[in-house]
Design a protein around this motif. Structure first.
Motif, PDB file in Angstrom:
ATOM      1  N   SER A  70       0.829  -1.210   0.000  1.00 38.42           N
ATOM      2  CA  SER A  70       0.000   0.000   0.000  1.00 38.42           C
ATOM      3  C   SER A  70       0.864   1.261   0.000  1.00 38.42           C
ATOM      4  O   SER A  70       0.561   2.225  -0.711  1.00 38.42           O
ATOM      5  CB  SER A  70      -0.915  -0.024   1.220  1.00 38.42           C
ATOM      6  N   MET A 128       1.042   4.252  -2.877  1.00 38.72           N
ATOM      7  CA  MET A 128       0.825   5.659  -2.527  1.00 38.72           C
ATOM      8  C   MET A 128       2.042   6.522  -2.881  1.00 38.72           C
ATOM      9  O   MET A 128       1.890   7.671  -3.298  1.00 38.72           O
ATOM     10  CB  MET A 128       0.483   5.805  -1.050  1.00 38.72           C
ATOM     11  N   TYR A 171       2.309   9.801  -5.332  1.00 37.25           N
ATOM     12  CA  TYR A 171       3.058  11.044  -5.101  1.00 37.25           C
ATOM     13  C   TYR A 171       3.999  11.340  -6.271  1.00 37.25           C
ATOM     14  O   TYR A 171       4.092  12.468  -6.739  1.00 37.25           O
ATOM     15  CB  TYR A 171       3.905  10.938  -3.835  1.00 37.25           C
ATOM     16  N   ASP A 214      -4.845  13.933  -5.567  1.00 37.28           N
ATOM     17  CA  ASP A 214      -3.948  12.783  -5.421  1.00 37.28           C
ATOM     18  C   ASP A 214      -3.086  12.900  -4.173  1.00 37.28           C
ATOM     19  O   ASP A 214      -2.803  11.898  -3.514  1.00 37.28           O
ATOM     20  CB  ASP A 214      -3.047  12.636  -6.648  1.00 37.28           C
ATOM     21  N   ALA A 248      -3.037  10.105  -1.335  1.00 32.39           N
ATOM     22  CA  ALA A 248      -1.753   9.463  -1.057  1.00 32.39           C
ATOM     23  C   ALA A 248      -1.353   9.646   0.404  1.00 32.39           C
ATOM     24  O   ALA A 248      -0.803   8.727   1.017  1.00 32.39           O
ATOM     25  CB  ALA A 248      -0.680  10.024  -1.981  1.00 32.39           C
ATOM     26  N   GLY A 301      -3.379   7.223   2.348  1.00 27.13           N
ATOM     27  CA  GLY A 301      -2.868   5.878   2.135  1.00 27.13           C
ATOM     28  C   GLY A 301      -1.589   5.610   2.915  1.00 27.13           C
ATOM     29  O   GLY A 301      -1.398   4.509   3.452  1.00 27.13           O
ATOM     30  N   CYS A 341      -7.427   2.292  -8.633  1.00 28.79           N
ATOM     31  CA  CYS A 341      -6.494   3.419  -8.794  1.00 28.79           C
ATOM     32  C   CYS A 341      -5.735   3.319 -10.111  1.00 28.79           C
ATOM     33  O   CYS A 341      -5.554   4.321 -10.810  1.00 28.79           O
ATOM     34  CB  CYS A 341      -5.510   3.462  -7.630  1.00 28.79           C
TER      35      CYS A 341
END
Length: 102
Positions: A16, A20, A24, A38, A42, A45, A78
């Motif tokens: 995960s 994320m 970024y 985003d 992120a 996440g 995603c």
């Protein structure tokens, strides 16, 4: 109490966190398909993955399985969203090029 043991929760948290971090880095690699929200998702996440690392030892198997199912739904969604953004950007750019020629 922080009790970090290498169990499946650590693997799930690292997967995960990598996804994320990719979200970024999307802003640096392809800024034309990155969106402002985003960064928010992120950050959430990365917070989620850090909670899984620190408190994941408390998860019983059914809760860990639910987290695996949530991530197995979230990651392809995603990925598809980012692909559709790229396709929409290409389509929008080609439409602008067609309008400039006329």
């Amino acid at each position: 109490m922080i009790n970090i043991i290498f169990e499946p929760n650590i693997l799930l948290a690292f997967i995960s966190a990598l996804i994320m971090l990719f979200l970024y880095l999307l802003r640096l690699v392809k800024p034309q398909i990155a969106r402002d929200q985003d960064i928010f998702f992120a950050t959430l996440g990365l917070l989620y993955s850090s909670i899984l690392v620190i408190h994941g030892w408390r998860l019983d198997p059914i809760l860990l399985f639910s987290q695996v199912l949530i991530n197995s739904i979230l990651i392809p969604t995603c990925w598809e969203n980012i692909r559709l953004r790229a396709i929409a950007h290409i389509f929008y750019k080609s439409k602008q090029d067609q309008n400039k020629t006329f």
